[in-house]
Design a protein around this motif. Sequence first.
Motif, PDB file in Angstrom:
ATOM      1  N   GLU A   9       1.642   4.064  -1.908  1.00 11.50           N
ATOM      2  CA  GLU A   9       2.951   4.345  -2.495  1.00 11.50           C
ATOM      3  C   GLU A   9       3.166   5.840  -2.671  1.00 11.50           C
ATOM      4  OE1 GLU A   9       3.548   0.125  -4.915  1.00 11.50           O
ATOM      5  OE2 GLU A   9       2.690   1.858  -5.955  1.00 11.50           O
ATOM      6  N   LYS A  10       2.125   6.552  -3.052  1.00  8.20           N
ATOM      7  CA  LYS A  10       2.206   8.006  -3.177  1.00  8.20           C
ATOM      8  C   LYS A  10       2.529   8.657  -1.835  1.00  8.20           C
ATOM      9  CE  LYS A  10      -0.518  12.007  -4.651  1.00  8.20           C
ATOM     10  NZ  LYS A  10      -1.852  12.484  -5.087  1.00  8.20           N
ATOM     11  N   ASN A  11       2.053   8.034  -0.746  1.00  8.97           N
ATOM     12  CA  ASN A  11       2.280   8.560   0.599  1.00  8.97           C
ATOM     13  C   ASN A  11       3.606   8.108   1.208  1.00  8.97           C
ATOM     14  OD1 ASN A  11      -0.165   9.855   0.462  1.00  8.97           O
ATOM     15  ND2 ASN A  11      -1.280   8.392   1.709  1.00  8.97           N
ATOM     16  N   GLY A  12       4.436   7.428   0.407  1.00 11.80           N
ATOM     17  CA  GLY A  12       5.773   7.063   0.860  1.00 11.80           C
ATOM     18  C   GLY A  12       5.917   5.663   1.403  1.00 11.80           C
ATOM     19  N   PHE A  13       4.828   4.891   1.425  1.00 12.24           N
ATOM     20  CA  PHE A  13       4.888   3.509   1.915  1.00 12.24           C
ATOM     21  C   PHE A  13       5.268   2.566   0.767  1.00 12.24           C
ATOM     22  CE2 PHE A  13       1.447   5.607   4.387  1.00 12.24           C
ATOM     23  CZ  PHE A  13       2.058   5.599   5.631  1.00 12.24           C
ATOM     24  N   GLU A  14       6.099   1.594   1.075  1.00 15.57           N
ATOM     25  CA  GLU A  14       6.373   0.530   0.121  1.00 15.57           C
ATOM     26  C   GLU A  14       5.312  -0.552   0.339  1.00 15.57           C
ATOM     27  OE1 GLU A  14      10.000  -2.435  -1.234  1.00 15.57           O
ATOM     28  OE2 GLU A  14       9.884  -1.806   0.864  1.00 15.57           O
ATOM     29  N   VAL A  15       4.754  -1.086  -0.735  1.00 20.22           N
ATOM     30  CA  VAL A  15       3.729  -2.130  -0.618  1.00 20.22           C
ATOM     31  C   VAL A  15       4.178  -3.377  -1.379  1.00 20.22           C
ATOM     32  CG1 VAL A  15       1.307  -2.749  -0.998  1.00 20.22           C
ATOM     33  CG2 VAL A  15       1.915  -0.365  -0.492  1.00 20.22           C
ATOM     34  N   LEU A  16       4.165  -4.503  -0.678  1.00 15.73           N
ATOM     35  CA  LEU A  16       4.434  -5.803  -1.292  1.00 15.73           C
ATOM     36  C   LEU A  16       3.152  -6.606  -1.204  1.00 15.73           C
ATOM     37  CD1 LEU A  16       7.928  -6.503   0.321  1.00 15.73           C
ATOM     38  CD2 LEU A  16       7.440  -5.415  -1.879  1.00 15.73           C
ATOM     39  N   ILE A 179      -1.950   7.725  10.072  1.00 15.32           N
ATOM     40  CA  ILE A 179      -0.698   8.152   9.456  1.00 15.32           C
ATOM     41  C   ILE A 179      -0.933   8.233   7.960  1.00 15.32           C
ATOM     42  CG2 ILE A 179       1.752   7.603   9.158  1.00 15.32           C
ATOM     43  CD1 ILE A 179       1.426   5.755  11.673  1.00 15.32           C
ATOM     44  N   ASN A 180      -0.739   9.412   7.391  1.00 16.92           N
ATOM     45  CA  ASN A 180      -0.992   9.564   5.959  1.00 16.92           C
ATOM     46  C   ASN A 180       0.288   9.794   5.167  1.00 16.92           C
ATOM     47  OD1 ASN A 180      -0.424  12.156   6.666  1.00 16.92           O
ATOM     48  ND2 ASN A 180      -2.316  13.063   5.900  1.00 16.92           N
ATOM     49  N   GLY A 181       1.413   9.371   5.764  1.00 20.71           N
ATOM     50  CA  GLY A 181       2.668   9.475   5.040  1.00 20.71           C
ATOM     51  C   GLY A 181       3.843   9.111   5.918  1.00 20.71           C
ATOM     52  N   ASP A 182       4.941   8.723   5.298  1.00 22.87           N
ATOM     53  CA  ASP A 182       6.150   8.378   6.036  1.00 22.87           C
ATOM     54  C   ASP A 182       7.352   8.636   5.140  1.00 22.87           C
ATOM     55  OD1 ASP A 182       7.762   7.524   8.085  1.00 22.87           O
ATOM     56  OD2 ASP A 182       7.137   5.431   8.036  1.00 22.87           O
ATOM     57  N   GLU A 183       8.507   8.688   5.774  1.00 29.91           N
ATOM     58  CA  GLU A 183       9.753   8.806   5.026  1.00 29.91           C
ATOM     59  C   GLU A 183       9.837   7.640   4.044  1.00 29.91           C
ATOM     60  OE1 GLU A 183      14.455   8.109   6.056  1.00 29.91           O
ATOM     61  OE2 GLU A 183      13.072   8.663   7.666  1.00 29.91           O
ATOM     62  N   LYS A 184      10.101   7.944   2.813  1.00 30.45           N
ATOM     63  CA  LYS A 184      10.085   6.924   1.748  1.00 30.45           C
ATOM     64  C   LYS A 184      10.985   5.738   2.105  1.00 30.45           C
ATOM     65  CE  LYS A 184      10.183   6.642  -3.290  1.00 30.45           C
ATOM     66  NZ  LYS A 184       8.826   6.185  -3.400  1.00 30.45           N
ATOM     67  N   GLY A 185      10.400   4.551   2.052  1.00 28.04           N
ATOM     68  CA  GLY A 185      11.156   3.334   2.294  1.00 28.04           C
ATOM     69  C   GLY A 185      11.216   2.883   3.740  1.00 28.04           C
TER      70      GLY A 185
END
Length: 198
Positions: A9-16, A179-185
């Motif tokens: 989540e800190k890296n911009g990924f949403e987790v379900l 990949i250690n980050g992405d555009e949020k959402g």
Amino acid sequence: MQDTIKSLEKNGFEVLHVKSSKEALDIAKTYIKDGLKIGLGGSTTVAQIGLLKYLVDYENINLCNQYESGISMEENLKRRREGILSDIYITGCNAITKKGELVNADGSGNRVAAQIFGPKKVLLFVGINKLVENLHEGFARITNVASVKNIERMNNKAIEMGKEPKYNIDNIGNKFAFINGDEKGRTTIILIDEELGY
């Protein structure tokens, strides 16, 4: 697991985080709408939870399905390319580290390319067996687990089709990405409390 989720989540990924394949499929269905263009990356997990069948049976979407039986290799590659520019790209992940990094290998490269850039939305379906400590363990998992099982699966498929088996560690996973980050959402990870996929 909670530390990994926080890192993602800190890296911009949403987790379900869900308990079962059924829950994962139910969540997936909420994203599928009439008129969408949907790309697919190779994923045993997507098939195991019933999502691949659901997508194939859904009539009002443009599914870039390179797995359709009987299509030519030319058509297969065309659909892979089209999938990279989809509204939603659906696939799995080879490994996820505690630092919230996605670790993947690919043969043709369409799956890792789409995770990095292209589709408007990416849905990753991931079993808890894909969680690892660090990048070293992630790449080791690809070499020692995922690649081995995929080679066996692909060679069996080649045998069924009457072709000479020729998949090996050099061609089934020769494009690597973390990949250690992405555009949020943009990327949603559906983390499933089951051992799924390779």
